[in-house]
Design a protein around this motif. Structure first.
Motif, short mmCIF file in Angstrom:
data_model
loop_
_atom_site.label_atom_id
_atom_site.label_comp_id
_atom_site.label_asym_id
_atom_site.label_seq_id
_atom_site.Cartn_x
_atom_site.Cartn_y
_atom_site.Cartn_z
N VAL A 1 0.78 -1.45 0.03
CA VAL A 1 0.13 0.17 0.24
C VAL A 1 0.75 1.63 -0.39
CG1 VAL A 1 -1.71 0.86 1.73
CG2 VAL A 1 -1.48 -1.06 1.16
N ALA A 2 0.50 2.23 -1.06
CA ALA A 2 1.91 2.99 -1.16
C ALA A 2 1.14 4.23 -0.87
CB ALA A 2 1.93 3.18 -2.83
N SER A 3 1.08 5.41 -2.08
CA SER A 3 0.44 6.25 -1.78
C SER A 3 0.46 7.32 -3.07
CB SER A 3 0.20 6.89 -0.84
OG SER A 3 -0.29 8.51 -0.97
N LEU A 4 -0.62 8.31 -3.36
CA LEU A 4 -0.69 9.01 -4.45
C LEU A 4 0.11 9.91 -4.35
CD1 LEU A 4 -1.75 9.88 -6.94
CD2 LEU A 4 -3.15 11.18 -6.13
N ALA A 5 0.67 10.68 -2.94
CA ALA A 5 1.51 11.41 -2.66
C ALA A 5 3.11 10.90 -3.40
CB ALA A 5 2.06 11.23 -0.84
N GLY A 6 3.33 9.43 -2.78
CA GLY A 6 4.40 8.82 -3.74
C GLY A 6 4.44 8.89 -5.55
N LYS A 7 3.76 9.92 -5.46
CA LYS A 7 3.46 9.80 -7.01
C LYS A 7 4.00 10.93 -7.40
CE LYS A 7 2.08 7.20 -9.99
NZ LYS A 7 0.32 6.73 -11.23
N GLU A 8 3.54 11.64 -6.59
CA GLU A 8 3.06 13.05 -7.26
C GLU A 8 3.47 14.38 -5.84
OE1 GLU A 8 -0.68 14.85 -7.50
OE2 GLU A 8 -1.34 13.75 -9.03
N GLY A 9 4.21 13.94 -4.49
CA GLY A 9 5.24 14.21 -4.32
C GLY A 9 3.81 15.79 -2.63
N THR A 10 3.28 15.87 -2.07
CA THR A 10 2.12 16.00 -1.19
C THR A 10 2.78 17.13 -0.60
OG1 THR A 10 0.88 14.30 -1.28
CG2 THR A 10 0.76 16.40 0.66
N PRO A 11 2.58 18.90 -0.55
CA PRO A 11 3.79 19.76 -0.28
C PRO A 11 3.39 19.49 1.45
CG PRO A 11 2.36 20.96 -2.02
CD PRO A 11 2.25 19.27 -1.60
N ALA B 1 8.93 8.30 1.20
CA ALA B 1 8.75 6.62 1.81
C ALA B 1 8.04 6.49 0.65
CB ALA B 1 8.32 6.95 3.45
N LYS B 2 6.78 6.70 0.53
CA LYS B 2 5.66 6.52 -0.01
C LYS B 2 6.68 6.38 -1.73
CE LYS B 2 2.59 5.21 2.36
NZ LYS B 2 2.24 3.38 2.52
N ALA B 3 7.63 6.88 -2.17
CA ALA B 3 7.82 6.69 -3.55
C ALA B 3 9.09 5.85 -3.45
CB ALA B 3 8.64 8.39 -3.23
N GLY B 4 9.82 5.31 -2.64
CA GLY B 4 10.46 3.57 -1.74
C GLY B 4 9.46 3.07 -2.07
N VAL B 5 9.02 2.99 -1.61
CA VAL B 5 7.77 1.84 -1.47
C VAL B 5 7.48 1.37 -3.05
CG1 VAL B 5 5.10 0.90 -1.22
CG2 VAL B 5 6.74 2.16 0.96
N ILE B 6 6.46 2.56 -3.83
CA ILE B 6 6.86 2.08 -5.37
C ILE B 6 7.54 1.77 -5.98
CG2 ILE B 6 5.80 3.18 -7.17
CD1 ILE B 6 4.37 5.52 -5.88
N ALA B 7 9.08 2.24 -5.72
CA ALA B 7 10.42 1.61 -6.86
C ALA B 7 10.52 0.24 -6.03
CB ALA B 7 11.62 2.75 -6.29
N LEU B 8 10.28 0.08 -4.75
CA LEU B 8 10.79 -1.07 -3.96
C LEU B 8 9.98 -2.19 -4.17
CD1 LEU B 8 10.85 -2.53 -0.36
CD2 LEU B 8 9.98 -3.33 -2.19
N THR B 9 8.42 -2.00 -5.25
CA THR B 9 7.35 -2.99 -5.67
C THR B 9 8.04 -3.06 -6.78
OG1 THR B 9 5.63 -2.07 -4.67
CG2 THR B 9 5.85 -3.26 -6.77
N LYS B 10 8.44 -2.21 -7.66
CA LYS B 10 8.71 -2.24 -8.66
C LYS B 10 10.64 -3.25 -9.44
CE LYS B 10 7.60 2.44 -11.53
NZ LYS B 10 8.41 3.94 -11.47
N SER B 11 10.93 -3.09 -8.21
CA SER B 11 12.47 -3.50 -8.43
C SER B 11 11.85 -5.36 -7.83
CB SER B 11 13.28 -2.76 -7.17
OG SER B 11 14.70 -4.28 -6.67
#
Length: 245
Positions: free
Chosen positions: A137-147, A155-165
């Protein structure tokens, strides 16, 4: 309209952070489809329901507790078919330079390192079995970056990259690894955020509303089902139309 139905009889689903919110909804959905469910969380949450998941105490930032939980789960059920890494911590919503280093690090430890610790222990079991599904469970914040949520976004961007790897690593092992990137979902986690921050997220949604935990659970179950057979290392948006890529 009718919701999809699944038969997960005989399967075992482990969901981290399932004391309430999204995690508990995912456990409930698995149980309604016949799976045996296990809540890896620091607390058990509500246990009165006959479908309540078995609770095994886990702090995902402490790998020794994950190792112990894995042993206890395998002793009780003999297998793990599905793993949903849901445990999360949003933290404060403040500018980057206003975060304390300790809180910034804690947010990353729970959301990203916690996902790593759990996968590190569960992946060998699935690899040996030659089958399994992992949903992060990542977050749109990991794709767009939430101010004002730099730690959570990172952290959630990292989860997305971990998932890809990890999806690529396990692509021929019979184990599929995918992520869900929700926008704002109506859970107790939102209480950690300022009302203005939550309203901003709602205003960004073309549907003009929060997502529901049931909607997240529905996507998680599809990703764990045999209907999902050629997707791995992917991130599935759940944003009410907000996601732009």
């Amino acid at each position: 309209m009718s919701a999809a139905r699944y038969d997960f009889a005989g399967r075992v689903a482990v969901v981290t952070g399932a004391a309430g919110g999204i995690g508990r909804a995912i456990c409930d959905a698995f149980a309604a489809s016949g799976a045996r469910t296990v809540n890896w969380d620091r607390v058990s949450g509500e246990t009165a329901s006959p479908r309540a998941p078995r609770h095994v105490a886990v702090d995902v930032t402490r790998p020794e507790t994950v190792e112990a939980a894995l042993a206890a789960t395998l002793e009780a059920f003999g297998r793990i078919d599905f793993l949903v890494n849901n445990a999360g911590f949003a933290g404060s919503t403040v500018p980057l330079d206003a975060y304390s280093p300790a809180e910034w690090q804690r947010i990353v430890e729970v959301n990203l390192l916690g996902t790593y610790h759990v996968c590190r222990h569960v992946v060998p079991v699935m690899r040996e079995t030659g089958a399994g599904r992992i949903v992060n469970v990542a977050s749109l914040a990991g794709k767009e970056g939430t101010p004002n949520a730099s730690a959570y976004s990172a952290a959630k961007a990292g989860v997305i990259a971990l998932t890809k790897s990890l999806g690529k690593e396990l692509a021929q092992a019979g184990v599929l690894v995918n992520a869900i990137a929700p926008a704002a979902v109506d859970t107790p986690l939102l209480a950690q955020m300022s009302p203005a921050h939550v309203q901003t997220m709602i205003d960004k949604s073309p549907m003009g509303r929060l997502g529901t935990v049931e909607e997240v659970a529905g996507l998680a179950l599809w990703l764990c089902s045999d209907s999902c057979s050629f997707s791995t290392g992917a991130t599935f948006d759940l944003s009410g139309g907000r996601a732009t890529y």
